[in-house]
Design an enzyme around this catalytic site. Structure first.
Site, PDB file in Angstrom:
ATOM      1  N   LYS A 210       0.848  -1.194   0.000  1.00 12.79           N
ATOM      2  CA  LYS A 210       0.000   0.000   0.000  1.00 12.79           C
ATOM      3  C   LYS A 210       0.880   1.239   0.000  1.00 12.79           C
ATOM      4  O   LYS A 210       1.898   1.283   0.683  1.00 12.79           O
ATOM      5  CB  LYS A 210      -0.878  -0.006   1.254  1.00 12.79           C
ATOM      6  CG  LYS A 210      -1.872   1.140   1.325  1.00 12.79           C
ATOM      7  CD  LYS A 210      -3.062   0.886   0.439  1.00 12.79           C
ATOM      8  CE  LYS A 210      -4.062   2.043   0.506  1.00 12.79           C
ATOM      9  NZ  LYS A 210      -3.633   3.230  -0.262  1.00 12.79           N
TER      10      LYS A 210
ATOM     11  N   ASN B  78     -11.766   4.362  -8.419  1.00 10.09           N
ATOM     12  CA  ASN B  78     -11.460   4.489  -7.003  1.00 10.09           C
ATOM     13  C   ASN B  78     -10.907   5.874  -6.710  1.00 10.09           C
ATOM     14  O   ASN B  78     -10.216   6.477  -7.531  1.00 10.09           O
ATOM     15  CB  ASN B  78     -10.490   3.395  -6.548  1.00 10.09           C
ATOM     16  CG  ASN B  78      -9.041   3.850  -6.564  1.00 10.09           C
ATOM     17  OD1 ASN B  78      -8.569   4.498  -5.631  1.00 10.09           O
ATOM     18  ND2 ASN B  78      -8.339   3.531  -7.654  1.00 10.09           N
ATOM     19  N   SER B  79     -11.237   6.339  -5.518  1.00 10.77           N
ATOM     20  CA  SER B  79     -10.712   7.616  -5.036  1.00 10.77           C
ATOM     21  C   SER B  79     -10.353   7.459  -3.561  1.00 10.77           C
ATOM     22  O   SER B  79     -10.750   8.255  -2.720  1.00 10.77           O
ATOM     23  CB  SER B  79     -11.753   8.716  -5.226  1.00 10.77           C
ATOM     24  OG  SER B  79     -11.275   9.939  -4.719  1.00 10.77           O
TER      25      SER B  79
ATOM     26  N   GLY C 146      -7.411   7.665  -2.053  1.00 11.83           N
ATOM     27  CA  GLY C 146      -6.633   8.804  -1.600  1.00 11.83           C
ATOM     28  C   GLY C 146      -5.469   8.477  -0.692  1.00 11.83           C
ATOM     29  O   GLY C 146      -5.160   9.244   0.231  1.00 11.83           O
ATOM     30  N   LEU C 147      -4.815   7.336  -0.938  1.00 14.21           N
ATOM     31  CA  LEU C 147      -3.589   6.977  -0.214  1.00 14.21           C
ATOM     32  C   LEU C 147      -3.791   6.873   1.301  1.00 14.21           C
ATOM     33  O   LEU C 147      -2.945   7.294   2.096  1.00 14.21           O
ATOM     34  CB  LEU C 147      -2.452   7.969  -0.523  1.00 14.21           C
ATOM     35  CG  LEU C 147      -1.922   7.961  -1.967  1.00 14.21           C
ATOM     36  CD1 LEU C 147      -0.852   9.041  -2.131  1.00 14.21           C
ATOM     37  CD2 LEU C 147      -1.349   6.596  -2.322  1.00 14.21           C
TER      38      LEU C 147
ATOM     39  N   CYS D 139      -0.423   8.996  -8.750  1.00 13.78           N
ATOM     40  CA  CYS D 139      -1.748   8.798  -8.154  1.00 13.78           C
ATOM     41  C   CYS D 139      -2.672   9.966  -8.498  1.00 13.78           C
ATOM     42  O   CYS D 139      -2.376  11.111  -8.143  1.00 13.78           O
ATOM     43  CB  CYS D 139      -1.637   8.651  -6.642  1.00 13.78           C
ATOM     44  SG  CYS D 139      -3.235   8.378  -5.852  1.00 13.78           S
TER      45      CYS D 139
ATOM     46  N   ILE E 203       0.684   0.909 -16.291  1.00 15.32           N
ATOM     47  CA  ILE E 203       0.206   2.261 -16.056  1.00 15.32           C
ATOM     48  C   ILE E 203      -0.552   2.311 -14.730  1.00 15.32           C
ATOM     49  O   ILE E 203      -1.127   1.309 -14.299  1.00 15.32           O
ATOM     50  CB  ILE E 203      -0.709   2.757 -17.187  1.00 15.32           C
ATOM     51  CG1 ILE E 203      -1.929   1.856 -17.329  1.00 15.32           C
ATOM     52  CG2 ILE E 203       0.068   2.821 -18.490  1.00 15.32           C
ATOM     53  CD1 ILE E 203      -2.978   2.330 -18.340  1.00 15.32           C
TER      54      ILE E 203
ATOM     55  N   GLY F 125      -9.132  -1.827 -14.288  1.00 11.39           N
ATOM     56  CA  GLY F 125      -9.899  -2.982 -14.724  1.00 11.39           C
ATOM     57  C   GLY F 125      -9.709  -3.292 -16.198  1.00 11.39           C
ATOM     58  O   GLY F 125      -8.942  -2.622 -16.907  1.00 11.39           O
TER      59      GLY F 125
ATOM     60  N   GLY G 156      -4.121  -5.747 -10.310  1.00 14.51           N
ATOM     61  CA  GLY G 156      -4.832  -4.846  -9.418  1.00 14.51           C
ATOM     62  C   GLY G 156      -6.292  -5.173  -9.243  1.00 14.51           C
ATOM     63  O   GLY G 156      -6.665  -5.998  -8.429  1.00 14.51           O
TER      64      GLY G 156
END
Length: 303
Positions: free
Chosen positions: A45, A69-70, A72-73, A129, A190, A216, A264
């Protein structure tokens, strides 16, 4: 069984399949399902200097042939990672790629410097990101800033340095050339493509952050194209990712020029996807009487 081992930036992987950063956490949930030692590696992560709560919910949305997805780390910060997660990961007999990020060059340098004092195998610098308001893709869409952050991190670590590239740049090949010249040992690509979904009943974006990263199967052909272009523009190894869901996808990406692949979004649909993909790669190689996976890397022949 074919030889599935590959080498990236001088590091030997027993096979080319690596769960991508952000989908596998630190592996604790998945080691209840299968031994992590079966994986070629694990990209952790994304870890920052200080703990981050991530973006507000909702931060995941379905999309045609993929997801947005969002997140946000969201992460516990580098000190907690080194104290609580890295020791466990280093016992799993697989290559650990510590994915790092930051809002500033100084933050990334600090995180890398702390990791340099550990036994982690590789550092993956995320300059791509799209889901954070500072840093992230802001570093990865311009050659000058991409080179600057790569060079700064390079100065403080002797670990093999992978730089994770953004498909949202005007020219991903130019960014790859820039980070190679600044000291990157490999590139991975990517990351997600910036996308948006709107709830037509409320006339508001589905994600609270308004936009998010698309991943995806829908992005797979785009990823293959970029992997091909970058692998022919740089001399350092390429780790390919973006919509890999099967062993044949992995073979295709490696034919395009990837030395290894990250998986992923497929893991959200099938937690066993990385293990299945390893088996499917081997089955394909056996069926085609190929004894060494490295024979296929960059083997595509254009018309």
């Amino acid at each position: 069984m074919a030889n599935l081992s590959v080498t990236v930036a001088g590091v030997l992987f027993k096979n080319p399949v690596i769960p991508a950063s952000g989908v596998f956490g630190y592996g604790r949930e998945y080691e209840k399902l299968f031994p992590l030692s079966k994986l070629g590696g694990i990209a952790t992560k994304g870890t920052t200097g200080q703990p981050r709560p991530g973006n507000p919910s909702p931060r995941i949305a379905e999309a045609p042939a993929g997801m947005l997805n969002s997140v946000g780390l969201q992460n516990p910060g580098i000190d907690a990672f080194i104290a609580n997660e890295l020791p466990n990961l280093l016992q799993k007999d697989t290559v650990i790629l510590a994915n790092i990020a930051g809002s500033t060059i100084e933050e990334c340098v600090m995180v890398a410097e702390k990791l340099d004092a550990t036994d982690v195998h590789m550092i993956e610098l995320n300059i791509s990101c799209p889901n954070v308001k500072q840093g992230g893709a802001a570093f990865g869409v311009h050659c000058d800033s991409a080179a600057a952050i790569t060079a700064a991190v390079r100065r403080v670590t002797s670990k093999p340095l992978i730089v994770k590239l953004s498909p949202n740049a005007t020219s991903i090949t130019d960014i790859a050339i820039a980070v190679e010249s600044a000291g990157a040992d490999a590139v991975s690509l990517i990351n997600t493509l910036l996308g948006m979904c709107i709830d037509i009943e409320t006339a508001r974006p589905v994600l609270r952050n308004n936009m998010g990263g698309m991943s995806g199967p829908a992005i797979f052909p785009l990823a293959v194209r970029m992997v091909y272009q970058v692998s022919h523009a740089v001399t350092i190894p390429v780790i390919g990712m973006g919509g890999v869901t099967s062993g044949t996808d992995a073979i295709e990406m490696m034919m395009a020029g990837a030395s290894a692949v990250q998986v992923g979004a497929a893991i959200f649909q099938d937690p066993y996807a990385p293990i299945r993909i390893i088996d499917e790669i081997n089955d394909w190689l056996d069926a085609h009487h190929i004894t060494d996976l490295r024979q296929i890397i960059g083997s595509v022949q254009l018309w």
